[in-house]
Motif scaffolding. Structure first.
Motif, PDB file in Angstrom:
ATOM      1  N   PRO A 181       0.801  -1.223   0.000  1.00 31.84           N
ATOM      2  CA  PRO A 181       0.000   0.000   0.000  1.00 31.84           C
ATOM      3  C   PRO A 181       0.837   1.278   0.000  1.00 31.84           C
ATOM      4  N   GLY A 182       2.154   1.126  -0.089  1.00 35.47           N
ATOM      5  CA  GLY A 182       3.045   2.285  -0.030  1.00 35.47           C
ATOM      6  C   GLY A 182       2.830   3.300  -1.128  1.00 35.47           C
ATOM      7  N   ALA A 183       2.541   2.843  -2.350  1.00 32.12           N
ATOM      8  CA  ALA A 183       2.356   3.777  -3.460  1.00 32.12           C
ATOM      9  C   ALA A 183       1.142   4.674  -3.226  1.00 32.12           C
ATOM     10  N   THR A 184       0.051   4.085  -2.800  1.00 31.16           N
ATOM     11  CA  THR A 184      -1.151   4.893  -2.546  1.00 31.16           C
ATOM     12  C   THR A 184      -0.946   5.796  -1.345  1.00 31.16           C
ATOM     13  N   ALA A 185      -0.303   5.286  -0.296  1.00 28.65           N
ATOM     14  CA  ALA A 185      -0.033   6.111   0.884  1.00 28.65           C
ATOM     15  C   ALA A 185       0.853   7.298   0.523  1.00 28.65           C
ATOM     16  N   ALA A 186       1.869   7.069  -0.286  1.00 26.90           N
ATOM     17  CA  ALA A 186       2.753   8.157  -0.702  1.00 26.90           C
ATOM     18  C   ALA A 186       1.994   9.175  -1.549  1.00 26.90           C
ATOM     19  N   ALA A 187       1.121   8.700  -2.438  1.00 29.27           N
ATOM     20  CA  ALA A 187       0.336   9.602  -3.273  1.00 29.27           C
ATOM     21  C   ALA A 187      -0.588  10.472  -2.423  1.00 29.27           C
ATOM     22  N   ILE A 188      -1.222   9.863  -1.432  1.00 31.48           N
ATOM     23  CA  ILE A 188      -2.094  10.626  -0.525  1.00 31.48           C
ATOM     24  C   ILE A 188      -1.283  11.696   0.201  1.00 31.48           C
TER      25      ILE A 188
END
Length: 182
Positions: A140-147
């Motif tokens: 989930p790191g990519a979505t967390a970073a985008a947020i």
């Protein structure tokens, strides 16, 4: 102004300056240079239709300049993410320009434009997450970073404007750029 599309940038700036609720018909006429009859000819649904047209224009710009380039970035190429940051700095005039979707999300008009506002932020997050995944970041790191990036951009705009210090916005952007490229 001879057509509806020519009025949209002026309406956008009026909504940025006065907000949806605060933008009177007189201010919208002054911003566009159109009389009330001409303005209603182009936007028979009134101020709500004007705001919807402005939000659609913002969405079209972001789709072409940010969302699609992020979604279509070649695997492992950080250029689209770097271009996103450059476009954001330019579009928001280094934090001196209000984000209409963000402003409308905070005002009483939020419910009226909820789907458009939600779509704007969701597209930004999912497009950036897609670019991060294509660069090798896992979920989930990519979505967390985008947020975090989208939240930082929005917060940077607010803080930069509140303190009247555009340098704050540039610092936020550069910190997020460095974090994603690390």
């Amino acid at each position: 102004m001879t057509d509806r599309s020519a009025a949209i940038p002026a309406l956008a700036e009026a909504f940025r300056e006065h907000g949806f609720e605060g933008a009177s018909l007189a201010q919208l006429c002054a911003a566009t240079g159109l009389g009330k009859g001409s303005l209603y000819h182009f936007f028979p649904g009134g101020k709500e239709e004007m705001a919807a047209a402005v939000l659609a224009d913002v969405d079209a710009w972001f789709t072409g300049a940010i969302f699609e380039p992020l979604r279509n970035a070649p695997a492992g190429d950080p250029a689209a993410i770097s271009a996103m940051f450059d476009a954001v700095v330019d579009y928001f005039k280094s934090g001196r320009r209000v984000c209409l979707a963000g402003a409308f999300a905070l005002g009483r008009e939020r419910d009226r434009f909820a789907d458009v506002i939600r779509g704007y932020f969701e597209q930004w997050i999912t497009s950036l997450a897609a670019a991060l995944r294509s660069g090798g970041q896992r979920e989930p790191g990519a979505t967390a970073a985008a947020i975090e990036v989208v939240a930082a951009v929005q917060g940077g705009i607010v803080l930069s404007r509140a303190l009247n210090e555009p340098e704050i916005f540039r610092q936020v952007i550069e910190r997020q750029r460095a974090r994603l490229h690390a």
